[in-house]
Design a protein around this motif. Structure first.
Motif, PDB file in Angstrom:
ATOM      1  N   UNK A 148      19.820  19.866  16.480  1.00  0.00           N
ATOM      2  CA  UNK A 148      20.815  20.183  17.497  1.00  0.00           C
ATOM      3  C   UNK A 148      20.843  21.687  17.748  1.00  0.00           C
ATOM      4  N   UNK A 149      21.145  22.096  18.982  1.00  0.00           N
ATOM      5  CA  UNK A 149      21.282  23.527  19.254  1.00  0.00           C
ATOM      6  C   UNK A 149      22.431  24.129  18.459  1.00  0.00           C
ATOM      7  N   UNK A 150      22.323  25.423  18.200  1.00  0.00           N
ATOM      8  CA  UNK A 150      23.373  26.161  17.504  1.00  0.00           C
ATOM      9  C   UNK A 150      24.056  27.073  18.515  1.00  0.00           C
ATOM     10  N   UNK A 151      25.368  26.981  18.611  1.00  0.00           N
ATOM     11  CA  UNK A 151      26.101  27.810  19.561  1.00  0.00           C
ATOM     12  C   UNK A 151      25.989  29.287  19.193  1.00  0.00           C
ATOM     13  N   UNK A 152      25.926  30.155  20.195  1.00  0.00           N
ATOM     14  CA  UNK A 152      25.857  31.600  19.906  1.00  0.00           C
ATOM     15  C   UNK A 152      27.161  32.111  19.312  1.00  0.00           C
ATOM     16  N   UNK A 153      27.049  33.210  18.596  1.00  0.00           N
ATOM     17  CA  UNK A 153      28.224  33.892  18.043  1.00  0.00           C
ATOM     18  C   UNK A 153      28.369  35.245  18.719  1.00  0.00           C
ATOM     19  N   UNK A 154      29.602  35.614  18.986  1.00  0.00           N
ATOM     20  CA  UNK A 154      29.864  36.886  19.642  1.00  0.00           C
ATOM     21  C   UNK A 154      29.995  38.040  18.657  1.00  0.00           C
ATOM     22  N   UNK A 155      30.057  37.731  17.362  1.00  0.00           N
ATOM     23  CA  UNK A 155      30.238  38.794  16.370  1.00  0.00           C
ATOM     24  C   UNK A 155      28.912  39.333  15.844  1.00  0.00           C
ATOM     25  N   UNK A 156      27.793  38.767  16.282  1.00  0.00           N
ATOM     26  CA  UNK A 156      26.476  39.218  15.829  1.00  0.00           C
ATOM     27  C   UNK A 156      25.790  40.023  16.919  1.00  0.00           C
ATOM     28  N   UNK A 157      24.939  40.964  16.508  1.00  0.00           N
ATOM     29  CA  UNK A 157      24.151  41.713  17.467  1.00  0.00           C
ATOM     30  C   UNK A 157      23.137  40.788  18.140  1.00  0.00           C
ATOM     31  N   UNK A 158      22.528  41.283  19.203  1.00  0.00           N
ATOM     32  CA  UNK A 158      21.602  40.483  20.011  1.00  0.00           C
ATOM     33  C   UNK A 158      20.484  39.873  19.162  1.00  0.00           C
ATOM     34  N   UNK A 159      19.830  40.690  18.354  1.00  0.00           N
ATOM     35  CA  UNK A 159      18.707  40.210  17.547  1.00  0.00           C
ATOM     36  C   UNK A 159      19.168  39.231  16.480  1.00  0.00           C
ATOM     37  N   UNK A 160      20.204  39.590  15.746  1.00  0.00           N
ATOM     38  CA  UNK A 160      20.696  38.720  14.670  1.00  0.00           C
ATOM     39  C   UNK A 160      21.198  37.394  15.218  1.00  0.00           C
ATOM     40  N   UNK A 161      21.836  37.422  16.382  1.00  0.00           N
ATOM     41  CA  UNK A 161      22.348  36.193  16.964  1.00  0.00           C
ATOM     42  C   UNK A 161      21.225  35.236  17.323  1.00  0.00           C
ATOM     43  N   UNK A 162      20.105  35.766  17.850  1.00  0.00           N
ATOM     44  CA  UNK A 162      18.984  34.885  18.170  1.00  0.00           C
ATOM     45  C   UNK A 162      18.440  34.209  16.911  1.00  0.00           C
ATOM     46  N   UNK A 163      18.229  34.975  15.849  1.00  0.00           N
ATOM     47  CA  UNK A 163      17.708  34.394  14.613  1.00  0.00           C
ATOM     48  C   UNK A 163      18.683  33.369  14.048  1.00  0.00           C
ATOM     49  N   UNK A 164      19.979  33.638  14.188  1.00  0.00           N
ATOM     50  CA  UNK A 164      20.987  32.683  13.745  1.00  0.00           C
ATOM     51  C   UNK A 164      20.896  31.381  14.548  1.00  0.00           C
ATOM     52  N   UNK A 165      20.791  31.484  15.864  1.00  0.00           N
ATOM     53  CA  UNK A 165      20.693  30.281  16.692  1.00  0.00           C
ATOM     54  C   UNK A 165      19.380  29.541  16.465  1.00  0.00           C
ATOM     55  N   UNK A 166      18.324  30.258  16.157  1.00  0.00           N
ATOM     56  CA  UNK A 166      17.021  29.641  15.943  1.00  0.00           C
ATOM     57  C   UNK A 166      16.957  28.890  14.610  1.00  0.00           C
ATOM     58  N   UNK A 167      17.467  29.516  13.552  1.00  0.00           N
ATOM     59  CA  UNK A 167      17.310  28.960  12.201  1.00  0.00           C
ATOM     60  C   UNK A 167      18.549  28.265  11.652  1.00  0.00           C
ATOM     61  N   UNK A 168      19.692  28.462  12.325  1.00  0.00           N
ATOM     62  CA  UNK A 168      20.913  27.808  11.864  1.00  0.00           C
ATOM     63  C   UNK A 168      21.599  28.518  10.730  1.00  0.00           C
ATOM     64  N   UNK A 169      21.136  29.706  10.397  1.00  0.00           N
ATOM     65  CA  UNK A 169      21.790  30.492   9.355  1.00  0.00           C
ATOM     66  C   UNK A 169      21.675  31.972   9.695  1.00  0.00           C
ATOM     67  N   UNK A 170      22.661  32.723   9.270  1.00  0.00           N
ATOM     68  CA  UNK A 170      22.692  34.138   9.585  1.00  0.00           C
ATOM     69  C   UNK A 170      21.581  34.865   8.842  1.00  0.00           C
ATOM     70  N   UNK A 171      20.792  35.687   9.527  1.00  0.00           N
ATOM     71  CA  UNK A 171      19.695  36.387   8.855  1.00  0.00           C
ATOM     72  C   UNK A 171      20.211  37.516   7.972  1.00  0.00           C
ATOM     73  N   UNK A 172      19.411  37.861   6.975  1.00  0.00           N
ATOM     74  CA  UNK A 172      19.802  39.019   6.179  1.00  0.00           C
ATOM     75  C   UNK A 172      19.508  40.289   6.968  1.00  0.00           C
ATOM     76  N   UNK A 173      19.953  41.409   6.453  1.00  0.00           N
ATOM     77  CA  UNK A 173      19.840  42.665   7.193  1.00  0.00           C
ATOM     78  C   UNK A 173      18.395  43.065   7.449  1.00  0.00           C
TER      79      UNK A 173
END
Length: 377
Positions: A148-173
């Motif tokens: 299923x798609x992952x909804x975007x988050x407004x609290x993440x930067x552009x790059x981090x948000x994409x990786x979060x939506x792609x993998x379903x988990x917040x990326x490390x720094x």
């Protein structure tokens, strides 16, 4: 007097731009006066996009406002979401899917009916396009893999948000910072083929969505944006063989194969973006598996020493993205996800001082023919 033919428009000046400058002999890339090395180290993708669109790097308040405005535009409308699902379930090629999605975005844009040269409206449209492409791309990649798609988050930067939506988990720094840097490196590159395509479309006073759709279609070709995927497929082929990388590349050349990721129409030396990404590829390898970086270095050393060829940005972006867990066939859409910032900037610049781009071709066909009757043909 016969006019000189410049196939591929090579060496032809067709515009003046204040956006980016390339010194192919020195291996130097500059955005609005800032070297790519400085920007990659000290500026985020959002800062770079703001600078490309507005002329100057944002101050703290301007950056905060710009990031918030971008984040608010990340959600895609239900109609676009349905289209993304249809394309994913039909197993459409990712760049073809992205081309169709960008065009569809115009149907839901509140400024769709604005005058094509309305700068304020174009900045709003540009912000929406740039913010929504990552959401649509991540959804496409997940749906085709049965997730299923992952909804975007407004609290993440552009790059981090994409990786979060792609993998379903917040990326490390480390991953977030590496990906952000990659987006900065790809944001603009002079009047390359896809940027020229966008400006040609804009010069007809077509709208911004049409110009960006043209650019996506142009970027899809293997001679432009598709090379990083080809590089990774090559490295995987090296890994699957029983040869060391040096032997593999020697055999490939003897067989007449073209090694992707080398050579550039502008650079005569190593692409400065490749220098930066090679360091990132090495750092990721040291934290995981060094073989992809080692293969890359072996291929580069041979082709540079034996053939005088230098790698371009695609060569090391391949192993960098692969070590980040990004699917190989969305490398080029990620290129578009970054370059859209530059495309929009060039389109805005084109609209400011527009003249229809209309080159001529030298006719080399037959002369003085008469139309015969049907019976005589």
């Amino acid at each position: 007097m016969t006019e000189e033919l410049k196939k591929g428009l090579e060496g032809v000046l067709v515009a003046e731009s204040s956006l980016s400058y390339i010194d192919g002999d020195e291996g130097k890339l500059v955005y609005r006066g800032y070297t790519i090395d400085d920007l990659a180290e000290n500026a985020s993708f959002e800062e770079v996009v703001y600078m490309l669109w507005h002329g100057e790097l944002p101050n703290r308040d301007e950056l905060s406002e710009f990031k918030a405005a971008m984040a608010e535009e990340r959600h895609i409308d239900d109609g676009v979401q349905r289209l993304v699902r249809d394309l994913a379930e039909a197993d459409e090629e990712p760049m073809a899917a992205l081309r169709t999605i960008v065009s569809e975005l115009s149907a839901y844009d509140p400024d769709a009916d604005a005058d094509p040269t309305d700068e304020a409206a174009n900045l709003r449209k540009g912000r929406r396009i740039t913010a929504k492409i990552p959401t649509a791309l991540a959804a496409f990649a997940r749906i085709r893999d049965g997730n299923d798609p992952v909804d975007p988050r407004e609290d993440l930067d552009h790059a981090a948000n994409f990786l979060y939506m792609l993998n379903g988990e917040e990326p490390d720094d480390v991953l977030a910072d590496t990906f952000d840097m990659a987006l900065v490196l790809h944001a603009d590159h002079g009047l390359n083929a896809s940027t020229f395509s966008a400006t040609v479309t804009a010069s007809t006073l077509a709208d911004l969505h049409s110009a960006i759709t043209s650019a996506v279609g142009t970027l899809s070709g293997s001679l432009h944006g598709g090379a990083n995927q080809d590089v990774m497929e090559m490295l995987k082929e090296v890994d699957a063989s029983d040869k060391d990388p040096l032997q593999w590349v020697q055999d490939a050349i003897e067989e007449g194969r073209r090694v992707p990721g080398f050579g550039h129409r502008v650079y005569n030396v190593k692409d400065p973006r490749a220098k930066i990404l090679s360091k990132k590829s090495k750092a990721l390898g040291e934290a995981g598996d060094m073989k992809w970086y080692d293969y890359s270095v072996a291929v580069e050393d041979f082709l540079t020493d034996e053939k005088g060829l230098a790698p371009n940005v695609d060569f090391y972006s391949a192993s960098t993205y692969y070590q980040m867990g990004i699917p190989v066939d969305i490398y080029t859409p990620i290129f578009a996800m970054s370059r859209v910032g530059g495309w929009i900037a060039h389109v805005l610049e084109q609209y400011e001082d527009n003249r229809l781009i209309r080159p001529r071709a030298r006719y080399v066909g037959p002369d003085d023919r008469s139309v015969p009757s049907l019976e005589e043909r």
